[in-house]
Scaffold this motif. Structure first.
Motif, PDB file in Angstrom:
ATOM      1  N   ARG A  78      21.139  26.799  33.716  1.00 47.24           N
ATOM      2  CA  ARG A  78      22.146  26.652  32.861  1.00 47.24           C
ATOM      3  C   ARG A  78      22.843  25.352  33.307  1.00 47.24           C
ATOM      4  O   ARG A  78      23.237  25.461  34.616  1.00 47.24           O
ATOM      5  CB  ARG A  78      23.208  27.528  32.639  1.00 47.24           C
ATOM      6  CG  ARG A  78      23.188  28.651  31.622  1.00 47.24           C
ATOM      7  CD  ARG A  78      24.255  29.584  31.312  1.00 47.24           C
ATOM      8  NE  ARG A  78      25.289  29.499  32.143  1.00 47.24           N
ATOM      9  CZ  ARG A  78      26.738  29.218  31.637  1.00 47.24           C
ATOM     10  NH1 ARG A  78      26.837  28.819  30.510  1.00 47.24           N
ATOM     11  NH2 ARG A  78      27.650  29.123  32.475  1.00 47.24           N
ATOM     12  N   MET A  79      23.503  24.253  32.504  1.00 47.56           N
ATOM     13  CA  MET A  79      24.031  23.377  33.037  1.00 47.56           C
ATOM     14  C   MET A  79      25.545  23.711  32.959  1.00 47.56           C
ATOM     15  O   MET A  79      25.773  24.146  31.958  1.00 47.56           O
ATOM     16  CB  MET A  79      23.607  22.022  32.444  1.00 47.56           C
ATOM     17  CG  MET A  79      24.197  20.830  32.881  1.00 47.56           C
ATOM     18  SD  MET A  79      24.085  19.275  32.084  1.00 47.56           S
ATOM     19  CE  MET A  79      22.603  18.762  32.568  1.00 47.56           C
ATOM     20  N   LEU A  80      26.148  23.435  33.845  1.00 47.45           N
ATOM     21  CA  LEU A  80      27.761  23.918  34.120  1.00 47.45           C
ATOM     22  C   LEU A  80      28.382  22.482  33.725  1.00 47.45           C
ATOM     23  O   LEU A  80      29.472  22.806  32.714  1.00 47.45           O
ATOM     24  CB  LEU A  80      28.128  24.165  35.399  1.00 47.45           C
ATOM     25  CG  LEU A  80      27.519  25.539  35.941  1.00 47.45           C
ATOM     26  CD1 LEU A  80      28.090  25.684  37.271  1.00 47.45           C
ATOM     27  CD2 LEU A  80      28.151  26.721  34.774  1.00 47.45           C
ATOM     28  N   GLY A  81      28.073  21.304  34.019  1.00 49.62           N
ATOM     29  CA  GLY A  81      28.719  20.071  33.628  1.00 49.62           C
ATOM     30  C   GLY A  81      28.749  19.014  34.674  1.00 49.62           C
ATOM     31  O   GLY A  81      27.703  19.083  35.860  1.00 49.62           O
ATOM     32  N   SER A  82      29.472  17.932  34.716  1.00 47.52           N
ATOM     33  CA  SER A  82      28.914  16.832  35.526  1.00 47.52           C
ATOM     34  C   SER A  82      30.507  16.393  36.212  1.00 47.52           C
ATOM     35  O   SER A  82      31.586  16.634  35.675  1.00 47.52           O
ATOM     36  CB  SER A  82      28.749  15.620  34.807  1.00 47.52           C
ATOM     37  OG  SER A  82      27.916  15.695  34.283  1.00 47.52           O
ATOM     38  N   LEU A  83      30.377  16.002  37.270  1.00 51.14           N
ATOM     39  CA  LEU A  83      31.482  15.280  38.388  1.00 51.14           C
ATOM     40  C   LEU A  83      30.752  14.073  38.751  1.00 51.14           C
ATOM     41  O   LEU A  83      30.004  13.888  38.868  1.00 51.14           O
ATOM     42  CB  LEU A  83      31.836  16.205  39.458  1.00 51.14           C
ATOM     43  CG  LEU A  83      32.757  17.631  38.868  1.00 51.14           C
ATOM     44  CD1 LEU A  83      32.783  18.525  40.173  1.00 51.14           C
ATOM     45  CD2 LEU A  83      33.944  17.306  38.058  1.00 51.14           C
ATOM     46  N   PHE A  84      32.082  13.407  39.049  1.00 54.71           N
ATOM     47  CA  PHE A  84      31.767  12.068  39.583  1.00 54.71           C
ATOM     48  C   PHE A  84      32.196  11.783  41.006  1.00 54.71           C
ATOM     49  O   PHE A  84      33.454  12.242  41.148  1.00 54.71           O
ATOM     50  CB  PHE A  84      32.667  10.821  38.615  1.00 54.71           C
ATOM     51  CG  PHE A  84      32.119  10.727  37.226  1.00 54.71           C
ATOM     52  CD1 PHE A  84      31.126  10.302  36.757  1.00 54.71           C
ATOM     53  CD2 PHE A  84      32.876  11.661  36.381  1.00 54.71           C
ATOM     54  CE1 PHE A  84      30.586  10.221  35.472  1.00 54.71           C
ATOM     55  CE2 PHE A  84      32.514  11.750  34.879  1.00 54.71           C
ATOM     56  CZ  PHE A  84      31.189  11.085  34.498  1.00 54.71           C
ATOM     57  N   PHE A  85      31.472  11.550  41.975  1.00 55.24           N
ATOM     58  CA  PHE A  85      31.637  11.608  43.296  1.00 55.24           C
ATOM     59  C   PHE A  85      31.588   9.841  43.802  1.00 55.24           C
ATOM     60  O   PHE A  85      30.812   9.087  43.297  1.00 55.24           O
ATOM     61  CB  PHE A  85      30.548  11.933  43.805  1.00 55.24           C
ATOM     62  CG  PHE A  85      30.435  13.294  44.391  1.00 55.24           C
ATOM     63  CD1 PHE A  85      30.623  14.224  43.251  1.00 55.24           C
ATOM     64  CD2 PHE A  85      30.695  14.010  45.520  1.00 55.24           C
ATOM     65  CE1 PHE A  85      30.861  15.469  43.251  1.00 55.24           C
ATOM     66  CE2 PHE A  85      30.682  15.251  45.754  1.00 55.24           C
ATOM     67  CZ  PHE A  85      30.657  16.240  44.535  1.00 55.24           C
ATOM     68  N   ARG A  86      32.781   9.653  44.445  1.00 54.38           N
ATOM     69  CA  ARG A  86      32.897   8.520  44.954  1.00 54.38           C
ATOM     70  C   ARG A  86      33.145   8.435  46.505  1.00 54.38           C
ATOM     71  O   ARG A  86      34.038   9.052  47.142  1.00 54.38           O
ATOM     72  CB  ARG A  86      34.287   7.662  44.309  1.00 54.38           C
ATOM     73  CG  ARG A  86      34.582   6.345  45.030  1.00 54.38           C
ATOM     74  CD  ARG A  86      35.716   5.669  43.960  1.00 54.38           C
ATOM     75  NE  ARG A  86      34.538   4.682  42.997  1.00 54.38           N
ATOM     76  CZ  ARG A  86      34.971   4.071  42.093  1.00 54.38           C
ATOM     77  NH1 ARG A  86      36.071   4.013  41.763  1.00 54.38           N
ATOM     78  NH2 ARG A  86      34.160   3.320  41.500  1.00 54.38           N
ATOM     79  N   ARG A  87      32.184   8.081  47.247  1.00 54.86           N
ATOM     80  CA  ARG A  87      32.343   7.996  48.729  1.00 54.86           C
ATOM     81  C   ARG A  87      32.454   6.492  49.027  1.00 54.86           C
ATOM     82  O   ARG A  87      32.274   5.623  48.253  1.00 54.86           O
ATOM     83  CB  ARG A  87      30.931   8.353  49.176  1.00 54.86           C
ATOM     84  CG  ARG A  87      30.796   9.874  49.105  1.00 54.86           C
ATOM     85  CD  ARG A  87      29.632  10.388  49.928  1.00 54.86           C
ATOM     86  NE  ARG A  87      29.540  11.839  49.505  1.00 54.86           N
ATOM     87  CZ  ARG A  87      28.840  12.393  50.305  1.00 54.86           C
ATOM     88  NH1 ARG A  87      28.212  12.364  51.355  1.00 54.86           N
ATOM     89  NH2 ARG A  87      28.599  13.781  49.599  1.00 54.86           N
ATOM     90  N   PRO A  88      33.013   6.151  50.354  1.00 57.57           N
ATOM     91  CA  PRO A  88      33.310   5.015  50.842  1.00 57.57           C
ATOM     92  C   PRO A  88      31.869   3.855  50.407  1.00 57.57           C
ATOM     93  O   PRO A  88      32.449   2.530  49.889  1.00 57.57           O
ATOM     94  CB  PRO A  88      33.323   4.703  52.174  1.00 57.57           C
ATOM     95  CG  PRO A  88      33.947   6.249  52.532  1.00 57.57           C
ATOM     96  CD  PRO A  88      33.295   7.193  51.370  1.00 57.57           C
ATOM     97  N   ALA A  89      30.904   4.138  50.616  1.00 55.55           N
ATOM     98  CA  ALA A  89      29.834   3.455  50.327  1.00 55.55           C
ATOM     99  C   ALA A  89      28.989   3.550  48.979  1.00 55.55           C
ATOM    100  O   ALA A  89      27.921   2.706  48.723  1.00 55.55           O
ATOM    101  CB  ALA A  89      28.735   3.414  51.586  1.00 55.55           C
ATOM    102  N   ILE A  90      29.530   4.636  48.382  1.00 57.12           N
ATOM    103  CA  ILE A  90      28.209   4.902  47.189  1.00 57.12           C
ATOM    104  C   ILE A  90      29.040   5.585  46.263  1.00 57.12           C
ATOM    105  O   ILE A  90      30.094   6.552  46.430  1.00 57.12           O
ATOM    106  CB  ILE A  90      27.165   5.812  47.862  1.00 57.12           C
ATOM    107  CG1 ILE A  90      26.122   6.040  46.719  1.00 57.12           C
ATOM    108  CG2 ILE A  90      27.569   7.030  48.302  1.00 57.12           C
ATOM    109  CD1 ILE A  90      24.647   6.133  47.275  1.00 57.12           C
ATOM    110  N   ASP A  91      28.574   5.517  44.758  1.00 59.40           N
ATOM    111  CA  ASP A  91      29.019   6.419  43.873  1.00 59.40           C
ATOM    112  C   ASP A  91      27.805   7.120  43.350  1.00 59.40           C
ATOM    113  O   ASP A  91      26.964   6.606  43.307  1.00 59.40           O
ATOM    114  CB  ASP A  91      29.688   5.464  42.614  1.00 59.40           C
ATOM    115  CG  ASP A  91      30.841   4.598  42.647  1.00 59.40           C
ATOM    116  OD1 ASP A  91      31.695   5.132  43.696  1.00 59.40           O
ATOM    117  OD2 ASP A  91      31.012   3.642  42.141  1.00 59.40           O
TER     118      ASP A  91
END
Ligand SMILES: Nc1nc2c([nH]c(=O)n2[C@@H]2O[C@H](COP(=O)(O)OP(=O)(O)OP(=O)(O)O)[C@@H](O)[C@H]2O)c(=O)[nH]1
Length: 147
Positions: A78-91
């Motif tokens: 089952r898909m629960l959903g999405s989140l957006f990750f932002r690290r210093p060098a990468i999204d």
């Protein structure tokens, strides 16, 4: 250092998509330890990885689950959903799934991981986790809407 957003932040680079899955059995879910020759060695996380070109999120998740644990997920994924990750060098966008198992599974690890553990939510804190793992768990399972 990681920042996690529920909606897409300004100037976000959405070219990288990652899938990950909470695999539940009884009151626990599985954590995998990254092997010493991998990025972030010794860090623990739920199964997952980068989506490949032309894969759907479901296809990518099934592939990663099979490669990393030997589990074959079908209708029960089952898909629960999405989140957006932002690290210093990468999204990257993290697409989060869950799989509820009714029988105790046989787990076979790939070379990417050195060990696995079934943990309860409370035990998560005892592990050196991939940053963001607890926030992701809380967001989807404890209905905490602020990250
Ligand atoms: N497996 C996994 N990766 C996660 C989680 N949360 C999270 O931010 N990530 C990040 O998502 C990325 C997944 O990359 P990966 O290196 O495991 O992917 P992969 O198996 O496709 O590797 P490769 O294509 O570099 O060989 C890593 O940067 C990892 O830190 C998680 O809960 N599980």
């Amino acid at each position: 250092m990681v920042k996690i957003y529920q909606t897409i932040p300004c100037n976000f680079d959405s070219s990288i998509q990652v899938v990950s899955c909470f695999v539940h059995f009884s009151k626990s879910f599985i954590l995998l330890e990254r092997a010493s020759n991998e990025a972030d060695p010794g860090a623990w996380g739920i199964p997952g990885g980068k989506m490949e070109e032309q894969e759907s999120p479901f296809q990518a998740m099934k592939r990663e689950l099979f490669e990393e644990t030997s589990l074959e997920a079908n209708m029960s994924l089952r898909m629960l959903g999405s989140l957006f990750f932002r690290r210093p060098a990468i999204d990257y966008t993290l697409q989060v799934f869950e799989l509820q198992l009714k029988e105790p599974p046989k787990i076979y690890l790939s070379e990417e991981h050195s060990s696995y553990e079934w943990v309860t939510p409370l035990q998560m804190k005892e592990f050196k986790l991939i940053p963001g793992t607890i926030q992701v768990y809380r967001y989807f399972y404890q209905n905490v809407r602020s990250l």
